[in-house]
Design a protein around this motif. Structure first.
Motif, PDB file in Angstrom:
ATOM      1  N   GLN A 157     -10.406   5.016   8.148  1.00 36.91           N
ATOM      2  CA  GLN A 157     -11.141   4.037   7.375  1.00 36.91           C
ATOM      3  C   GLN A 157     -12.617   4.158   7.428  1.00 36.91           C
ATOM      4  OE1 GLN A 157      -9.630   0.074   8.532  1.00 36.91           O
ATOM      5  NE2 GLN A 157      -7.479   0.859   8.177  1.00 36.91           N
ATOM      6  N   HIS A 174     -10.632   1.908  -6.188  1.00 39.76           N
ATOM      7  CA  HIS A 174     -11.522   1.190  -5.122  1.00 39.76           C
ATOM      8  C   HIS A 174     -12.746   2.081  -5.055  1.00 39.76           C
ATOM      9  CE1 HIS A 174      -7.907  -0.464  -3.091  1.00 39.76           C
ATOM     10  NE2 HIS A 174      -8.167  -0.887  -4.350  1.00 39.76           N
ATOM     11  N   SER A 187     -10.134   0.986   1.421  1.00 36.73           N
ATOM     12  CA  SER A 187      -9.104  -0.039   0.678  1.00 36.73           C
ATOM     13  C   SER A 187      -8.747  -1.247   1.500  1.00 36.73           C
ATOM     14  CB  SER A 187      -8.075   1.009   0.184  1.00 36.73           C
ATOM     15  OG  SER A 187      -8.471   1.779  -0.612  1.00 36.73           O
ATOM     16  N   ILE A 188      -8.770  -1.263   2.776  1.00 33.46           N
ATOM     17  CA  ILE A 188      -8.118  -2.183   3.545  1.00 33.46           C
ATOM     18  C   ILE A 188      -8.630  -3.627   3.119  1.00 33.46           C
ATOM     19  CG2 ILE A 188      -9.600  -1.967   5.416  1.00 33.46           C
ATOM     20  CD1 ILE A 188      -5.507  -2.465   5.507  1.00 33.46           C
ATOM     21  N   ARG A 189      -9.875  -3.591   2.821  1.00 32.54           N
ATOM     22  CA  ARG A 189     -10.602  -4.898   2.496  1.00 32.54           C
ATOM     23  C   ARG A 189      -9.642  -5.527   1.344  1.00 32.54           C
ATOM     24  NH1 ARG A 189     -14.969  -1.843   1.896  1.00 32.54           N
ATOM     25  NH2 ARG A 189     -15.387  -2.490  -0.205  1.00 32.54           N
ATOM     26  N   GLU A 190      -8.976  -4.712   0.489  1.00 34.30           N
ATOM     27  CA  GLU A 190      -8.222  -5.456  -0.565  1.00 34.30           C
ATOM     28  C   GLU A 190      -6.680  -5.895  -0.294  1.00 34.30           C
ATOM     29  OE1 GLU A 190     -10.643  -6.208  -2.297  1.00 34.30           O
ATOM     30  OE2 GLU A 190     -11.840  -4.306  -1.951  1.00 34.30           O
ATOM     31  N   GLU A 191      -6.359  -6.060   1.181  1.00 30.76           N
ATOM     32  CA  GLU A 191      -5.059  -5.777   1.332  1.00 30.76           C
ATOM     33  C   GLU A 191      -4.532  -7.331   1.156  1.00 30.76           C
ATOM     34  OE1 GLU A 191      -1.334  -5.110   3.316  1.00 30.76           O
ATOM     35  OE2 GLU A 191      -2.802  -4.061   2.493  1.00 30.76           O
ATOM     36  N   GLN A 226      -3.992  -7.035  -2.889  1.00 30.32           N
ATOM     37  CA  GLN A 226      -3.770  -5.943  -3.719  1.00 30.32           C
ATOM     38  C   GLN A 226      -2.046  -5.913  -4.160  1.00 30.32           C
ATOM     39  OE1 GLN A 226      -6.139  -2.948  -4.253  1.00 30.32           O
ATOM     40  NE2 GLN A 226      -4.461  -3.427  -6.036  1.00 30.32           N
ATOM     41  N   MET A 265      -3.770   1.168   3.304  1.00 31.09           N
ATOM     42  CA  MET A 265      -3.652  -0.108   2.969  1.00 31.09           C
ATOM     43  C   MET A 265      -2.469  -0.485   4.146  1.00 31.09           C
ATOM     44  SD  MET A 265      -4.383  -0.887  -0.873  1.00 31.09           S
ATOM     45  CE  MET A 265      -5.220  -2.686  -0.279  1.00 31.09           C
ATOM     46  N   THR A 296       1.013  -4.396   1.183  1.00 27.06           N
ATOM     47  CA  THR A 296       0.723  -3.714   0.064  1.00 27.06           C
ATOM     48  C   THR A 296       1.588  -2.620   0.094  1.00 27.06           C
ATOM     49  OG1 THR A 296      -1.768  -3.543   0.062  1.00 27.06           O
ATOM     50  CG2 THR A 296      -0.759  -2.033  -1.012  1.00 27.06           C
ATOM     51  N   TYR A 352      -0.141   4.478  -3.283  1.00 26.91           N
ATOM     52  CA  TYR A 352      -1.548   4.567  -3.049  1.00 26.91           C
ATOM     53  C   TYR A 352      -1.867   5.891  -2.895  1.00 26.91           C
ATOM     54  CZ  TYR A 352      -5.522   3.945  -0.229  1.00 26.91           C
ATOM     55  OH  TYR A 352      -6.798   4.107   0.179  1.00 26.91           O
ATOM     56  N   SER A 377       4.506   5.557   4.777  1.00 25.24           N
ATOM     57  CA  SER A 377       2.979   5.372   4.952  1.00 25.24           C
ATOM     58  C   SER A 377       2.531   6.593   5.704  1.00 25.24           C
ATOM     59  CB  SER A 377       2.535   4.187   5.357  1.00 25.24           C
ATOM     60  OG  SER A 377       1.009   4.116   5.512  1.00 25.24           O
TER      61      SER A 377
END
Length: 513
Positions: free
Chosen positions: A185, A376, A399-403, A406, A424, A428, A439, A491
């Motif tokens: 990240q 993003h 991207s993790i801020r949109e977890e 999303q 993520m 997600t 993703y 993942s």
């Protein structure tokens, strides 16, 4: 000081567009160590080309030009208010010229000032010294790696490492944990500055000060020298790798400083910096304002790409499945993808960050997103004399801020692919399985590489959110990213996190007596 403002403009442009020689050398060494044919090797190859493109185009290495932070030493009697004024003018000019992204946001209203000026922006640290010249150092540290800064209060329990006490071994554990928690990240492989002691504020400041040290310098404190060497050797055994894809290169530099503390407090503060380690410095004549010396060796030329080509010739990379997709994308096409595939996207793509995701939870989208791709990204944009926008830099954001949003947004609007960096979470991943989504991990910091794939800006919505947060509609050609989360519950990010945590636990036992 008639030339001072121009000198500051030169410093800002150089810092944004050219990596210093010591940083390039560290990245080059990482490239040589990485196994050919791996995802990490592919990422480092992209990074190498991006570094050269940014210099050639005199454009930002990474679209997130961060919070400009200046450390300034002045002789006694120099007017610091005048220095601030000239630097602010240079910041405005560099922003207008597309060398900086407008990043100053009102914390209460969310409004972007548009010129990188505002309360607390830019950041200034002034000190007097006994030299007869002005020294100005600048660091541009993006939000993705800034978010991976971390502060520990000893004693404490650390995941994978157990108890960390108030001693050198406890500090060692904190630093190792800081590298682990950053994963991809923070755009690894990265650099860290560590501050031992102080209070919560001064500890972080000390940590950031360490980032101004050169990569290959030697700590004069013997204990800290040993600590730095230990971390550099063992952090790269965690297997996190470039972009968190797994691999040999996780950490490119570690610098540690120490100061006294209160009896009741023992803080270890870690400032994480991405591979796009943008810091420069100059000495300025206080009479003329002209630059008399650059404080870091400036890396010039296309040596990064040349070194990368040489590495490819030594050993041909393994074949990897490559899938070309044109939006709108069907669920069947998405279900056919697996972690590790390289996806090349042509056609229409839409950017979306924090403000847009929050908005879309409660409102309709301004365009049809069914079967389409959300990127993003907060690009650097310039408008020409005809009123048309052009992309100057366009790498992915974390991207993790949109977890929190999303998965729901993908289902609500029929979005099939999300592109970002760092991966993520479980929510997600579950939505990708249920809805039929994927993703794609783009290479963090590779703002020039991706800008070259954007052939036209079709339009924009929500400019009131500010340029980085607006929804840009882009025609792309040959936009490549790697599948790291698929519609079958796989993942890569979760796998690397699990493996690196297991390896972190191997460093639980004491090392420093």
């Amino acid at each position: 000081m008639k030339q001072f403002e121009e000198s500051m403009y030169q410093l800002i442009v150089e810092t944004s567009t050219v990596l210093p020689a010591d940083v390039r050398d560290a990245i080059r060494k990482a490239r040589e160590q990485e196994d050919q044919g791996t995802r990490a090797a592919l990422a480092l190859s992209t990074i190498a080309g991006n570094i050269d493109s940014a210099e050639t185009n005199v454009s930002p290495i990474c679209q997130d030009t961060g919070m400009p932070t200046f450390v300034i030493h002045t002789p006694v009697g120099v007017n610091q208010l005048e220095i601030k004024k000239h630097i602010k003018h240079a910041i405005q000019r560099a922003t207008a010229d597309g060398k900086l992204r407008p990043n100053s946001v009102d914390s209460l209203t969310g409004a972007n000032s548009g010129d990188n000026l505002g309360a607390g922006t830019p950041v200034f640290h002034f000190e007097q010294w006994e030299e007869d010249q002005i020294e100005v150092k600048l660091i541009l540290k993006g939000g993705g790696c800034e978010n991976k800064n971390i502060q520990y209060s000893l004693p404490m329990e650390l995941e994978g490492l157990g108890k960390a006490g108030r001693d050198l071994d406890g500090i060692r554990k904190c630093i190792m944990h800081a590298v682990y928690q950053a994963q991809g990240q923070g755009c690894s492989a990265g650099f860290i500055g560590v501050g031992i002691g102080g209070d919560r504020t001064s500890g972080y400041e000390l940590a950031k000060q360490q980032l101004f040290r050169e990569v290959d310098d030697v700590n004069p404190n013997e204990d800290l020298r040993k600590l730095e060497e230990y971390v550099m050797e063992h952090a790269n055994q965690l297997g996190i790798g470039t972009m968190g894809f797994g691999g040999q290169a996780t950490l490119l530099g570690c610098k540690v400083g120490v100061m006294n503390r209160l009896p009741a407090s023992f803080f270890v503060s870690v400032a994480y910096n991405c591979w796009a380690f943008r810091r420069m410095g100059v000495l300025v004549d206080p009479q003329t304002g002209e630059i008399s010396k650059w404080q870091y060796k400036r890396g010039k030329g296309n040596a990064m790409a040349a070194a990368d080509e040489a590495a490819k010739e030594e050993k041909q990379p393994e074949k990897r499945r490559e899938v070309v997709l044109q939006a709108p994308i069907t669920e069947e096409q998405i279900r056919d993808l697996r972690v590790g595939d390289v996806v090349v996207i042509n056609g229409l793509m839409h950017t979306g960050r924090d403000a847009l995701h929050k908005y879309l939870m409660d409102h309709d989208a301004p365009v049809d997103l069914n079967g389409h791709v959300i990127y993003h990204c907060g690009p650097v944009m310039m408008k020409d004399e005809h009123g048309e926008y052009h992309v100057k830099a366009a790498g992915p954001t974390t991207s993790i801020r949109e977890e929190p949003y999303q998965g729901d947004i993908m289902k609500k609007f029929g979005i099939r692919a999300v592109i970002g960096k760092g991966g993520m979470g479980a929510k997600t991943l579950k939505a990708l399985q249920e809805h039929g989504g994927v993703y794609l991990n783009a290479i963090g910091g590779a703002a020039q590489y991706y800008a070259q794939t954007i052939k036209k800006v079709e339009g924009v919505h929500f400019l009131e959110f500010g340029i980085p947060e607006a929804m840009w509609h882009l025609q792309v050609e040959g936009f490549a990213a790697i599948v790291t989360m698929d519609s079958h519950g796989n993942s890569l990010h979760a796998d690397v996190d699990k493996d690196s945590l297991e390896k972190l636990a191997e460093f639980k036992e004491p090392v420093f007596a």
